[in-house]
Scaffold this motif. Structure first.
Motif, short mmCIF file in Angstrom:
data_model
loop_
_atom_site.label_atom_id
_atom_site.label_comp_id
_atom_site.label_asym_id
_atom_site.label_seq_id
_atom_site.Cartn_x
_atom_site.Cartn_y
_atom_site.Cartn_z
N GLU A 46 -1.75 7.36 -0.58
CA GLU A 46 -3.20 7.22 -0.53
C GLU A 46 -3.91 8.27 -1.38
O GLU A 46 -5.14 8.30 -1.43
N HIS A 47 -3.14 9.12 -2.04
CA HIS A 47 -3.74 10.16 -2.87
C HIS A 47 -2.91 10.32 -4.15
O HIS A 47 -1.89 9.64 -4.32
N GLY A 48 -3.34 11.20 -5.03
CA GLY A 48 -2.61 11.42 -6.28
C GLY A 48 -2.55 10.16 -7.12
O GLY A 48 -3.54 9.47 -7.31
N ARG A 49 -1.36 9.82 -7.59
CA ARG A 49 -1.18 8.65 -8.45
C ARG A 49 -1.08 7.35 -7.66
O ARG A 49 -1.03 6.26 -8.23
#
Length: 202
Positions: A46-49
C-alpha cells in the motif's frame, strides 16, 4: 526441488516464490538452476512502489512457482493469478507438501495448473503405517481428519477444526495416532506463524 522441476517441466525463464514461506526455498532453487528469482506478495503493497511482484520479470516470460505447503490452494492461486495478470506464463508449481484437499485439487485442475509435490498427506500416513508408527486401524480416523477439515475462512490464513469435530476425531484415536495428529497440527501452526512473521526457519 530442482530435480523435480527438471523432470516435470521444460526450463523456465525464472523461479517465483510465494511469500513468505517459499521465498527462501525459491531463492535456493533459483540459485541452483542459475535462474532469476521473483516473489509474489498476497496483495500489492500500500506504499512505496506498491508492487505485488518483487523482482524483475517481463510479460511473456515463463516461471515455475515454488510453494512450501498447499492446504486449500488459496494463497498459491493468488500468486499465480498475479503473475498471469502481469502477462507471465506459469508453467506449473512445485511444493514441499500438500494435504490433498479436494478444494485445492479442483482449483488447480480448473485453472489448468500442473502441480507436483515432494510429499503429501497420503504418503505421510502410508509411511507412518508401514513403519508401525501408527496402528492400521487408525488410518480411517486420520483420513477423516483431512476430509472433514474446514476450509479457510474468508480473509483468514488459519485452517481450523470446529470444536465438535475435533472432539469427535480425538475421541476415536489411540495414543500413538493422537500424537501424530497433534504433531501435524503443531507443524501446520509453526509454518503459518513463520510465514506471517517472516521469520527464518532453522
Amino acid at each position: 526441488m530442482r530435480k523435480k522441476i527438471e523432470q516435470q517441466f521444460s526450463r523456465p525463464d525464472a523461479i517465483a516464490g510465494v511469500a513468505t514461506g517459499a521465498i527462501g526455498l525459491g531463492i535456493l532453487v533459483a540459485e541452483a538452476m542459475g535462474l532469476p528469482f521473483v516473489y509474489i506478495r498476497p496483495k500489492a503493497k500500500e506504499h512505496g512502489r506498491k508492487n505485488q511482484i518483487e523482482g524483475y520479470i517481463e510479460p511473456g516470460q515463463s516461471v515455475i512457482v515454488i510453494e512450501d505447503l498447499i492446504s486449500t490452494g488459496k494463497s498459491s492461486f493468488q500468486a499465480i493469478s498475479a503473475l498471469k495478470d502481469h502477462g507471465v506464463s506459469v508453467k506449473g508449481m512445485v511444493a514441499i507438501f500438500t494435504y490433498n484437499f479436494d478444494i485445492a485439487s479442483s482449483l488447480f485442475e480448473k485453472e489448468k495448473i500442473e502441480v507436483h509435490t515432494l510429499s503429501d498427506y497420503n504418503n505421510l500416513i502410508e509411511m507412518a503405517s508401514k513403519s508401525n508408527y501408527i496402528a492400521e486401524h487408525t488410518l480411517d480416523s486420520l483420513l477423516s481428519w483431512r476430509s472433514e477439515m474446514t476450509t479457510l475462512r474468508e480473509g483468514a490464513w488459519e485452517m481450523e477444526l470446529t470444536g465438535d469435530l475435533e472432539r469427535r476425531l480425538v475421541a476415536g484415536l489411540d495414543s500413538a495416532t493422537l500424537k501424530i495428529f497433534r504433531q501435524m497440527q503443531e507443524q501446520h501452526r509453526f509454518w503459518l506463524r513463520h510465514a506471517k512473521e517472516g521469520m527464518p526457519v532453522k
